[in-house]
Design a protein around this motif. Structure first.
Motif, PDB file in Angstrom:
ATOM      1  N   LEU A 320      -4.581  -7.654  -1.323  1.00  0.00           N
ATOM      2  CA  LEU A 320      -4.635  -8.084  -2.718  1.00  0.00           C
ATOM      3  C   LEU A 320      -4.020  -7.031  -3.636  1.00  0.00           C
ATOM      4  N   GLY A 321      -4.181  -5.758  -3.271  1.00  0.00           N
ATOM      5  CA  GLY A 321      -3.537  -4.698  -4.033  1.00  0.00           C
ATOM      6  C   GLY A 321      -2.026  -4.837  -4.020  1.00  0.00           C
ATOM      7  N   TYR A 322      -1.465  -5.188  -2.857  1.00  0.00           N
ATOM      8  CA  TYR A 322      -0.014  -5.411  -2.785  1.00  0.00           C
ATOM      9  C   TYR A 322       0.409  -6.550  -3.721  1.00  0.00           C
ATOM     10  N   MET A 323      -0.342  -7.639  -3.697  1.00  0.00           N
ATOM     11  CA  MET A 323       0.005  -8.776  -4.561  1.00  0.00           C
ATOM     12  C   MET A 323      -0.053  -8.382  -6.035  1.00  0.00           C
ATOM     13  N   VAL A 324      -1.081  -7.618  -6.398  1.00  0.00           N
ATOM     14  CA  VAL A 324      -1.265  -7.265  -7.809  1.00  0.00           C
ATOM     15  C   VAL A 324      -0.179  -6.313  -8.272  1.00  0.00           C
ATOM     16  N   PHE A 325       0.147  -5.285  -7.480  1.00  0.00           N
ATOM     17  CA  PHE A 325       1.174  -4.377  -7.985  1.00  0.00           C
ATOM     18  C   PHE A 325       2.561  -5.015  -7.935  1.00  0.00           C
ATOM     19  N   ALA A 326       2.738  -6.034  -7.095  1.00  0.00           N
ATOM     20  CA  ALA A 326       3.987  -6.800  -7.172  1.00  0.00           C
ATOM     21  C   ALA A 326       4.081  -7.515  -8.520  1.00  0.00           C
ATOM     22  N   CYS A 327       2.963  -8.102  -8.963  1.00  0.00           N
ATOM     23  CA  CYS A 327       2.949  -8.738 -10.285  1.00  0.00           C
ATOM     24  C   CYS A 327       3.139  -7.703 -11.389  1.00  0.00           C
TER      25      CYS A 327
END
Length: 670
Positions: A320-327
């Motif tokens: 989820l951290g990967y998804m958030v920092f992608a956003c």
């Protein structure tokens, strides 16, 4: 057709919930699963029509709130972002329903469980199909309610009660922040539907408001509050501690919450609100930092966890951290792409964990397993596929989205991008390490379980294995077949569903970064997997000596205690508010001030006053005559003082009454 997908799950939940005792276990499971399978097929038609053909649909069902400028409709918006989420949610949910019919077959409350699962899916579909923030918030709160019901499904277990309450309270922080963000949007936009907010945002990008006596940009404060709401729901660093504790619920609940539904709601909110964040660069920077820290910290904690499901849960926090920092780096489409890919292999891992737990008599400690490779060959194959997809092994699903996120982070050529890239890359190394550790401790090491349990462990060809086999297919192929369509260079898949200005679109730059930085995440993942396999298979004595060393003990204790987040929250926040609530709010204010000035004090005062007045009735005429003379004398004296000093006579009258009562009380005592 569009509304059918939403309300089919609701009808299923109501029918199974109210008439489950008449339908029976088989009937309840069959009805709920059939409705979800039908909903999945409808979502595929929606995906074809909306996402592939580009026919975005907007449906207004009925007016909900109409109060001056506040007008909210029950409306549904089906664009490409919604179509992707509907496919993912219904696919994972129908397999979880099918899986649950076998996994929970011996539970006497199976119909209630199936009803909760269907209700959970209904609220998630409400969340992703809403065309305004208020309706989205209904689904947002609905999945929170259902998560409480599902985590606390076995409500006779104290740990399940604690985990459900913790999940509810931690999410309330984010939900409260989200409410404030929506209120600010309504106050300044005079609308809460996505289309109006998106159209008005460019005209308000320079507006400054006063919040808590501080002048701050309107879009900055809105973005911060919306992001805090996403932090609570998507378990980002600070509000992440509820997610691993949610493992106290049944395993199908873990798969449904962690894979495709509740925890991805925050990422969906960020993507849906891209038109706000793209005009607030500072907030995007904070989002990227929070996501990168979450990816790294959750990976370090997962290294030393011994509970099978908690290891997978911390990997969920990390992904989820990967998804958030992608956003946060303006790559919303890549974040959503990783969200959909992650849903398949993470559901595969959780359901495989349930198959393992089911086979070893509900044991979850990996140190008490081992040697299950030959006993559970099919489950072993599924865990290998899920783990390889999780670590980003080349040409599996996770490889196409996870490595793309890191490439895009590096190609930003900014401090936020480099920070996210290096933390995410090191997090990929740790993810590979603990994923391989899970495989070694569970399947490849020497048997360490109970002699009466391990020999009887076996794969059972039933609904459980069927669900795992179906999930394995997209875990291998979906990333390869959908990458060019969703995030390929020049694709128009998301269209107007996600807004990214041309100057923030760097997917073209990612093609020209150095080969070393392209291959670094893959190489570190392979290195972490190899190192873990060697340490836990052949050099475990070296690993033991490393753990018992002075530095090793401190590091191991720090990671095993989860960076002391729970300790800090419990001792410095929980105990503080508990003591404050008991000593100040309860004892001093509620039982003290309110009781004395409220019902108790009024009751005692009235009773005592009545008793004193009753005792003054002596029955002697000279007592009454004496009281009248004294009263008139004092009254005339006070009247004279009022005329002399120009003081309000009513105050003296009140003083006289109090003086009379005091004298009466003293007289009775004498």
């Amino acid at each position: 057709m569009y509304l059918t997908i939403v309300f089919l799950t609701f009808v299923s939940s109501l029918t199974v919930g109210f008439f489950g005792r008449f339908l029976g276990f088989y009937g309840a499971g069959l009805l709920a699963t059939s409705c979800l399978i039908l909903a999945f097929f409808i979502s595929m038609f929606i995906f074809y029509e909306v996402a592939l053909l580009g026919c975005f649909s907007y449906l207004k069902l009925v007016s909900w709130i109409s109060s001056e400028t506040l007008n909210v409709d029950w409306g549904f918006m089906f664009d490409s972002l919604t179509a992707v989420m509907c496919c993912v949610v219904t696919f994972i949910s129908c397999l979880v329903h099918l899986y649950s019919t076998e996994y929970m077959s011996h539970d006497p409350h199976l119909p209630r469980f199936m009803s909760y699962l269907s209700l959970f899916t209904f609220f998630m579909l409400i969340l992703v199909t809403a065309d305004n923030f208020i309706q989205m918030f209904v689904g947002w709160e609905g999945v929170g309610l259902c998560s409480y019901l599902l985590i606390n499904f076995w409500f006779t277990r104290i740990q399940a009660n604690k985990a459900a309450i913790k999940a509810m309270l931690m999410n309330r922080i984010g939900d409260f922040s989200l409410i404030i963000g929506i209120i600010i949007i309504f106050i300044y936009y005079k609308s809460v539907d996505y289309a109006s907010v998106a159209a008005i945002t460019p005209f308000l990008k320079t507006d400054v408001i006063t919040f808590l006596n501080i002048n701050v940009s309107l879009l900055t404060i809105v973005g911060i509050f919306l992001f805090i709401g996403a932090v609570g729901k998507s378990a980002q660093l600070g509000l992440h501690t509820w997610l691993p504790d949610a493992m106290e619920g049944p395993t199908p609940v873990s798969a449904l919450i962690h894979a495709a539904t509740m925890v991805t709601a925050g990422v969906f909110l960020l993507a849906r609100s891209s038109f706000v964040y793209e005009y607030s660069y500072d907030v995007l920077g904070y989002i990227s930092i929070a996501g990168a820290l979450t990816a790294f910290c959750a990976s370090t904690i997962g290294l030393v966890q011994n509970d099978l499901k908690r290891v997978i849960a911390y990997s969920t926090c990390s992904q989820l951290g990967y998804m958030v920092f992608a956003c946060g780096l303006s790559n919303y489409s890549t974040g959503v792409f990783h969200l959909s890919n992650h849903a398949f292999f993470k559901a595969l891992l959780f359901l495989s964990a349930g198959s393992i737990i089911h086979a070893v008599n509900d044991e979850q400690d990996m140190r008490k397993m081992g040697g299950l490779k030959k006993l559970l060959p099919f489950t072993y194959s599924m865990v290998v596929i899920g783990s390889l997809a999780l670590i980003g092994f080349p040409f599996l699903t996770g490889f196409y989205s996870k490595d793309l996120i890191l490439e895009l982070a590096f190609s930003k050529f900014s401090s936020f991008g480099f920070f996210s890239y290096f933390l995410g890359t090191f997090g990929a190394f740790l993810t590979a390490f603990y994923s391989t550790r899970l495989l070694c401790l569970t399947f490849l090491s020497e048997p360490a379980g109970h002699k009466s349990v391990i020999p009887f462990a076996a794969d059972v060809p039933n609904a459980i294995t069927f669900a795992l086999g179906v999930l394995a297919i997209p875990s291998i192929f979906i990333g390869f077949y959908s990458k060019d369509m969703i995030v390929g260079l020049g694709t128009e898949f998301f269209g107007t569903a996600i807004y990214v200005p041309l100057e923030n679109n760097n997917i073209f730059d990612a093609e020209f970064i150095d080969l070393f930085y392209k291959l670094l995440p893959v190489n570190l993942s392979l290195l972490g997997a190899t190192l873990s396999f060697l340490l836990y298979s052949f050099y475990y004595r070296v690993l033991f000596r490393l753990k018992v060393s002075v530095v090793g003990k401190r590091v191991y204790n720090f990671f095993n205690r989860k960076w002391f987040f729970d300790k800090i929250y419990n001792e410095y926040f929980g105990q503080f508010f508990f003591k404050l609530g008991y000593s100040m709010s309860y004892k001093f204010i509620d039982r003290g001030i309110f009781e004395l000035l409220g019902p108790t004090g009024l009751s005692f005062t009235t009773t005592g006053l009545g008793s004193n007045l009753y005792r003054n009735q002596t029955g002697y005429m000279y007592h009454y005559t004496y009281s009248i003379l004294v009263s008139f004398t004092v009254l005339l004296a006070l009247r004279f003082l009022w005329l002399f000093f120009f003081i309000d006579f009513r105050l003296f009258l009140l003083f006289f009454i109090l003086l009379f009562l005091t004298f009466a009380k003293l007289e009775i005592k004498s």
